[in-house]
Design a protein around this motif. Structure first.
Motif, short mmCIF file in Angstrom:
data_model
loop_
_atom_site.label_atom_id
_atom_site.label_comp_id
_atom_site.label_asym_id
_atom_site.label_seq_id
_atom_site.Cartn_x
_atom_site.Cartn_y
_atom_site.Cartn_z
N GLY A 275 0.78 -1.23 0.00
CA GLY A 275 0.00 0.00 0.00
C GLY A 275 0.81 1.27 0.00
N GLY A 276 0.24 2.29 0.64
CA GLY A 276 0.82 3.62 0.63
C GLY A 276 0.02 4.55 -0.26
N SER A 277 0.47 5.79 -0.38
CA SER A 277 -0.31 6.77 -1.15
C SER A 277 0.54 7.94 -1.58
CB SER A 277 -1.49 7.28 -0.31
OG SER A 277 -1.01 7.96 0.84
N LEU A 278 -0.02 8.73 -2.47
CA LEU A 278 0.46 10.06 -2.79
C LEU A 278 -0.46 11.05 -2.10
CD1 LEU A 278 1.08 9.62 -6.63
CD2 LEU A 278 2.68 9.22 -4.75
N GLN A 279 0.09 12.15 -1.62
CA GLN A 279 -0.70 13.10 -0.85
C GLN A 279 -1.04 14.34 -1.65
OE1 GLN A 279 1.60 13.93 2.66
NE2 GLN A 279 1.11 11.98 3.64
N ASP A 280 -2.16 14.98 -1.27
CA ASP A 280 -2.50 16.26 -1.88
C ASP A 280 -1.80 17.38 -1.11
OD1 ASP A 280 -3.96 16.68 0.46
OD2 ASP A 280 -5.89 16.19 -0.45
N SER A 290 -2.48 -0.49 -3.86
CA SER A 290 -2.87 -1.79 -3.31
C SER A 290 -1.92 -2.88 -3.77
CB SER A 290 -4.31 -2.14 -3.74
OG SER A 290 -4.40 -2.22 -5.15
N ASP A 291 -0.71 -2.49 -4.13
CA ASP A 291 0.25 -3.46 -4.66
C ASP A 291 1.14 -4.02 -3.55
OD1 ASP A 291 1.36 -0.97 -4.28
OD2 ASP A 291 2.81 -1.16 -5.91
N SER A 311 -8.33 -9.81 -2.86
CA SER A 311 -7.31 -8.84 -2.48
C SER A 311 -7.82 -7.84 -1.46
CB SER A 311 -6.81 -8.09 -3.72
OG SER A 311 -6.23 -8.99 -4.65
N ALA A 312 -6.89 -7.34 -0.67
CA ALA A 312 -7.19 -6.22 0.23
C ALA A 312 -7.35 -4.96 -0.61
CB ALA A 312 -6.06 -6.05 1.25
N PRO A 313 -8.08 -3.98 -0.12
CA PRO A 313 -8.24 -2.73 -0.86
C PRO A 313 -6.97 -1.89 -0.77
CG PRO A 313 -9.25 -2.52 1.28
CD PRO A 313 -8.78 -3.95 1.18
N PRO A 314 -6.89 -0.80 -1.52
CA PRO A 314 -5.78 0.14 -1.31
C PRO A 314 -5.78 0.60 0.14
CG PRO A 314 -7.01 0.69 -3.30
CD PRO A 314 -7.80 -0.35 -2.59
N LEU A 315 -4.61 0.71 0.74
CA LEU A 315 -4.49 1.12 2.14
C LEU A 315 -3.32 2.08 2.31
CD1 LEU A 315 -4.99 -2.21 4.16
CD2 LEU A 315 -6.54 -0.24 4.11
N THR A 316 -3.51 3.06 3.19
CA THR A 316 -2.43 3.93 3.61
C THR A 316 -2.65 4.35 5.05
OG1 THR A 316 -1.13 5.89 3.02
CG2 THR A 316 -3.52 6.09 2.87
N ARG A 317 -1.58 4.67 5.73
CA ARG A 317 -1.62 5.00 7.15
C ARG A 317 -2.23 3.86 7.96
NH1 ARG A 317 2.17 8.85 7.27
NH2 ARG A 317 1.64 10.68 6.01
N HIS A 318 -1.94 2.64 7.52
CA HIS A 318 -2.39 1.43 8.20
C HIS A 318 -1.19 0.85 8.96
CE1 HIS A 318 -0.59 0.34 4.37
NE2 HIS A 318 -0.33 -0.86 4.85
N SER A 319 -1.34 -0.37 9.46
CA SER A 319 -0.21 -1.04 10.12
C SER A 319 -0.07 -2.44 9.56
CB SER A 319 -0.43 -1.11 11.64
OG SER A 319 -1.58 -1.87 11.95
N ALA A 320 1.12 -3.01 9.72
CA ALA A 320 1.38 -4.37 9.27
C ALA A 320 2.29 -5.06 10.27
CB ALA A 320 2.02 -4.37 7.88
N ALA A 321 2.03 -6.34 10.48
CA ALA A 321 2.87 -7.16 11.36
C ALA A 321 2.95 -8.55 10.78
CB ALA A 321 2.29 -7.20 12.77
N LEU A 322 4.07 -9.21 11.01
CA LEU A 322 4.26 -10.58 10.53
C LEU A 322 4.21 -11.54 11.71
CD1 LEU A 322 4.79 -12.13 7.89
CD2 LEU A 322 7.21 -12.13 8.51
N TYR A 323 3.21 -12.44 11.67
CA TYR A 323 3.11 -13.49 12.70
C TYR A 323 3.18 -14.83 12.00
CZ TYR A 323 1.33 -16.40 16.47
OH TYR A 323 1.19 -17.39 17.43
N THR A 334 -8.75 3.82 2.86
CA THR A 334 -8.86 3.04 1.63
C THR A 334 -9.08 3.91 0.39
OG1 THR A 334 -11.25 2.74 1.93
CG2 THR A 334 -9.80 1.07 2.88
N SER A 335 -9.41 5.19 0.60
CA SER A 335 -9.59 6.12 -0.52
C SER A 335 -9.57 7.53 0.03
CB SER A 335 -10.92 5.87 -1.25
OG SER A 335 -12.02 6.21 -0.42
N ALA A 336 -9.60 8.50 -0.87
CA ALA A 336 -9.60 9.90 -0.44
C ALA A 336 -10.88 10.26 0.30
CB ALA A 336 -9.42 10.81 -1.65
N SER A 337 -11.94 9.48 0.09
CA SER A 337 -13.22 9.76 0.76
C SER A 337 -13.51 8.81 1.91
CB SER A 337 -14.37 9.67 -0.26
OG SER A 337 -14.41 8.39 -0.86
N ASN A 338 -12.70 7.76 2.05
CA ASN A 338 -12.88 6.79 3.14
C ASN A 338 -11.58 6.73 3.93
OD1 ASN A 338 -14.11 4.85 4.76
ND2 ASN A 338 -13.53 3.17 3.42
#
Length: 466
Positions: A275-280, A290-291, A311-323, A334-338
């Motif tokens: 994930g990740g994003s470009l900002q305005d 969402s890659d 697949s998971a949706p596009p995500l940014t400002r989320h967290s990830a952990a490996l278990y 998940t979007s500019a409006s959500n």
């Protein structure tokens, strides 16, 4: 009877609602931080709206299987402050203490708003006792106060490394390129002088390799007053042993520049980002990704694996952990409006498949599984108590429900088998009972009626008597 049926319906409905529907679920959020402690995946704070930050602590118990649509959320004691844009890491000394570093801290003033208040740059959370403390830091770097949009790593000796970031609550926004180090064994802070010219960094991911190298991927970089997106092929590396910087040019697949992405390290040295994003211009997500991309830190080659499953949706400002072999993503926009969500997504890194159910591995640890950390005996004890409380609750509910059903059944039985009679003067219920078992006697010459209704005789004048 209608009252009894209403009571029965209420009891059944309440039981179903309590055991199935009524469960604690965190509100949607982003900009939180997370740390894996044994079999518990903790989540700290986050923004729940543009005017409200959270001081909540939630965790998943990964010792049991679950569906990602109904994950087992558990709440813990709240933090001293509401919190976002910070970072957290687990102490390798006791495998139970979580350090919360930097970030933006707030004090709630209403149900929907809060105000910024800087108190400390470091908080300690004891996951065994669920207690928060504010440690005293020796030789603290005052310029680190209000530092945020950072990510920390901690080495096996208990030293926390935090690079760059930006300030907050200041008329002039500044970007930093200093390396700050907190030795958690003696709570001493240090900020080594940079031996090389290093660009400022923020909104990156930081991953510590077993050889002591910290790999910085993505984010924004530039001067103290201006930053731009970083080329994902340009990898900055910090050596925690020599305190020196180096750079690597990664080859392979072209990965788009981004901020707000996540990263985990597999045991065979691969960094998986999502994930990740470009900002305005306002700093809000504009274009979201969402890659999945994999950086091989042995060959420094980027690759994009073939992924199956939903697949998971596009995500940014989320967290990830490996278990074990699961990469667990949580919350985020998940979007500019959500901009705020409370869903989780799980990727099986053995075969790069998105899964709908988390199954606790029962076989030998796979090659890509990172070494397990945490106090297994403590986790097992906590799990045993959890199962005990659940068993007691369910058992009590079953007993109460059974008792109510028996009472209702008794009244229904009495209603169907009881006989209605009208008492007259001098008649008792016992008389009625005896009368209903007497044989019927007909007078000679008088034909019996077509329908004979038996009534109590005691206290009723006989025919022809005065």
């Amino acid at each position: 009877m209608k009252l009894l049926y209403s009571i029965l319906f209420f009891v059944i409905f309440s039981s179903v609602y309590y055991f199935v529907i009524c469960q604690d679920v965190p509100s949607p959020r982003r900009q939180h931080t997370s740390t894996l402690v044994g079999t518990r995946l903790y989540f700290f704070g986050g923004a729940t709206s543009s005017t409200r930050k959270s001081n909540e602590v939630w965790y998943h118990d990964l010792s049991s299987s679950f569906n990602i649509s109904t994950p087992p959320w558990h709440s813990d004691v709240v933090m001293p402050v509401a919190y976002n844009f910070g970072t957290s890491c687990l102490s390798p000394i006791d495998n139970s203490t979580v350090f919360l570093i930097g970030g933006r801290t707030f004090i709630p003033i209403s149900a929907t708003t809060d105000y910024y208040s800087y108190i400390s740059s470091v908080y300690k959370f004891n996951s065994k006792t669920s207690q928060w403390t504010t440690p005293t830091i020796n030789n603290f770097n005052s310029s680190f106060a209000t530092r945020n949009e950072i990510q920390a790593v901690i080495d096996n000796n208990g030293k926390i490394f935090i690079f760059g970031g930006t300030n907050y609550d200041n008329l002039t926004t500044l970007f930093y390129n200093d390396m700050n180090i907190l030795d958690t064994t003696n709570m001493t802070w240090s900020t080594p002088i940079q031996s090389q010219s290093v660009l400022t960094y923020l909104d990156y991911t930081a991953t510590l390799l077993p050889n002591g190298l910290i790999v910085y991927v993505g984010g924004r970089s530039g001067s103290s007053s201006n930053v731009n997106l970083i080329d994902m092929a340009q990898i900055q590396i910090f050596d925690t042993k020599s305190y020196t910087w180096s750079a690597k040019s990664a080859s392979g697949s072209t990965i788009a520049s981004r901020t707000g992405h996540s990263a985990v390290l597999t045991q065979d040295g691969n960094i998986i980002i999502y994930g990740g994003s470009l900002q305005d211009s306002s700093g809000n997500p504009a274009t979201l990704f969402s890659d999945i991309a994999v950086l091989n830190t042995n060959s420094w080659v980027w690759s994009v694996p073939s992924v199956s499953g939903t697949s998971a949706p596009p995500l940014t400002r989320h967290s990830a952990a490996l278990y074990k072999n699961y990469m667990i993503l949580a919350f985020g926009a998940t979007s500019a409006s959500n901009l705020y969500t409370n869903d989780i997504y799980i990727l099986n890194i053995q075969n790069y498949t998105w899964v709908a159910k988390f199954n606790v591995p029962t076989t030998t640890i796979p090659p890509k599984q990172p070494p397990s950390t945490g106090n297994s005996s403590t986790d097992q004890a906590n799990n045993n108590f959890t199962y005990l409380y659940i068993g007691i609750g369910i058992g009590a509910g079953v007993v109460i429900l059974t008792a109510v059903l028996l009472i209702i059944g008794f009244f229904i039985y009495k209603n169907r088998h009881g006989e209605e009679f009208i008492m007259t003067s001098g008649t008792s219920r016992n008389d009625h009972i005896r009368e209903t078992h007497m044989s019927t006697v007909y007078t000679t010459g008088i034909p019996p009626p077509e329908t004979y209704v038996q009534t109590p005789l005691y206290g009723v004048p006989a025919p022809g008597s005065n």
